[in-house]
Design a protein around this motif. Structure first.
Motif, PDB file in Angstrom:
ATOM      1  N   ASP A 116      48.858  66.229  18.228  1.00 10.25           N
ATOM      2  CA  ASP A 116      48.046  65.975  17.056  1.00 10.25           C
ATOM      3  C   ASP A 116      49.913  66.346  15.770  1.00 10.25           C
ATOM      4  N   ASP A 118      48.986  66.264  12.584  1.00  9.52           N
ATOM      5  CA  ASP A 118      47.821  66.355  11.672  1.00  9.52           C
ATOM      6  C   ASP A 118      47.633  68.161  10.919  1.00  9.52           C
ATOM      7  N   GLN A 120      45.987  69.909  13.473  1.00 17.05           N
ATOM      8  CA  GLN A 120      44.875  70.743  13.449  1.00 17.05           C
ATOM      9  C   GLN A 120      45.442  71.529  15.106  1.00 17.05           C
ATOM     10  N   ARG A 220      41.481  76.272  16.659  1.00 19.27           N
ATOM     11  CA  ARG A 220      41.541  74.396  16.129  1.00 19.27           C
ATOM     12  C   ARG A 220      41.992  74.853  14.558  1.00 19.27           C
ATOM     13  N   ARG A 223      42.143  70.517   9.076  1.00 15.05           N
ATOM     14  CA  ARG A 223      42.918  68.824   8.849  1.00 15.05           C
ATOM     15  C   ARG A 223      43.248  69.526   7.471  1.00 15.05           C
TER      16      ARG A 223
HETATM   17 MG    MG Z   1      43.019  65.677  14.170  1.00 14.72          MG
END
Ligand code: MG
Ligand code: UDP
Length: 346
Positions: A116, A118, A120, A220, A223
């Motif tokens: 991804d 972002d 994350q 994780r 964001r």
């Molecule tokens: Mg995300």
């Protein structure tokens, strides 16, 4: 869209779906490039002298109909870094399709990393994914050990979803707490791209393809910017997608439920008939009548709804539309150029 040319094909492709990520992309690419440039050649690619050269790599950014300056930002980055390739979709098709578009265009000969934009999924974890890769596995999944920055409800719904999928998903086992962040072999990607269904639940498709896999753990990150584009409504849609794409168990449950309720209704009916015969009819029973009617109507509506979900999917699949359109003049790979028709008029 560039045509895959073996001589130019990089060893590794990184596929990044992007939707309104203008603020994060420069930082994301800086961190991604740092990791990718530092990666040693995976063992299978090392030349006979065993030299470990940094592998040539490409970053395939898919602009999924962003409304902000994501595309402009990508173009600016691409001017400075030749590793970047941009696929821009004609509108927002959703992450699952954006990811597919990226995989379609990834030219890697060795393996493909899905991540991804972002942050994350920290790009640094790619080094761990590559380190965990060996020739006997086709996927290295990154499993979340923590989900920092996500609300309790979000974690709970994610937890429930993965457990429900494990029970309903029949033989396709979707690893829990594993997103799309993973490293996959060229062989697995090619197999995955054979599946052209419109309702795409990528995590399920990755699992359906099979092949040996390995999992590593990672934290994780929250964001750093923007908000998740997945509202609870879209998460619900994704969960329904996941379940209906991989399981007909809801249909079986509704059949079972219908059968059970009919049986109960028959017993209840027999009991009422017996009671009337023995003790007469005191014209009571309005509440029980209403209860039964309302309950059965509810069950019927629910069952029709479940069937409707499947019928809707059949409807969408039969239309055979292309999965996505790009703004490049080239055709998407799934629509083969038509053979010139032979003139039948003599
Ligand atoms: Mg995300
Ligand atoms: N994304 C996309 N199209 C969409 C929604 C999201 O390409 O319609 C991308 C987004 O830019 C990000 C990734 O998919 O790179 C994951 O999105 P998000 O962070 O919103 O999802 P979450 O992390 O909450 O699952």
């Amino acid at each position: 869209m560039n045509d895959p040319s073996p001589a130019l094909s990089p060893a590794l492709s990184v596929v990044i779906p992007c939707h309104n990520e203008q603020d994060i992309l420069p930082e994301f690419h800086r961190r991604l490039a740092a990791v990718m440039n530092s990666l040693a050649t995976p063992p299978a690619m090392a030349d006979s002298a065993g030299k470990t050269q940094p592998p040539p790599w490409e970053a395939v950014y898919v602009n999924d109909g962003s409304h902000d300056l994501t595309l402009a930002c990508l173009n600016t980055l691409a001017e400075r870094d030749s590793h970047i390739r941009i696929i821009s979709l004609s509108r927002n098709f959703g992450k699952e399709i954006a990811l597919t578009a990226g995989l379609d265009h990834a030219r890697a000969t060795h393996s493909i990393i899905v991540i991804d934009a972002d942050l994350q999924d920290p790009p640094e974890v790619i080094a761990q994914l590559a380190a965990a890769w060996t020739a006997d596995v086709d996927t290295v999944c990154a499993r979340r050990s923590t989900r920092a920055g996500e609300t309790i409800t979000r974690r709970l719904t994610a937890w429930m979803f993965y457990r429900a999928m494990a029970r309903l998903g029949s033989r396709v086992i979707i690893p829990p707490d594993t997103g799309d962040f993973r490293l996959i072999s060229r062989r697995l990607a090619d197999s995955l791209l054979l599946l052209r269904e419109r309702h795409r639940f990528m995590k399920g498709l990755f699992a359906w393809v099979g092949f040996p896999s390995r999992t590593i753990m990672y934290d994780r990150a929250p964001r750093p910017d923007g908000t998740s584009s997945f509202s609870y409504r879209s998460l619900w849609t994704l969960a329904v997608e996941g379940i209906t794409s991989f399981s007909v168990i809801p249909l079986q449950i509704s059949t079972g439920l219908g059968f059970l309720i009919s049986l109960l209704a028959m017993t209840y009916g027999a009991w009422i008939a017996g009671r009337t015969l023995l003790f007469g009819n005191p014209v009571a029973g309005y509440p029980s009548l209403m209860t039964v009617i309302l309950f059965l109507s509810g069950v019927q509506l629910m069952t029709i709804g479940i069937i409707g979900e499947y019928v809707g999917r059949i409807f969408n699949e039969t239309k055979q539309r292309p999965l996505y359109l790009t703004d490049s003049p080239t055709r998407p790979p799934e629509t083969p150029l038509r053979q010139p028709e032979t003139d039948s008029i003599t």
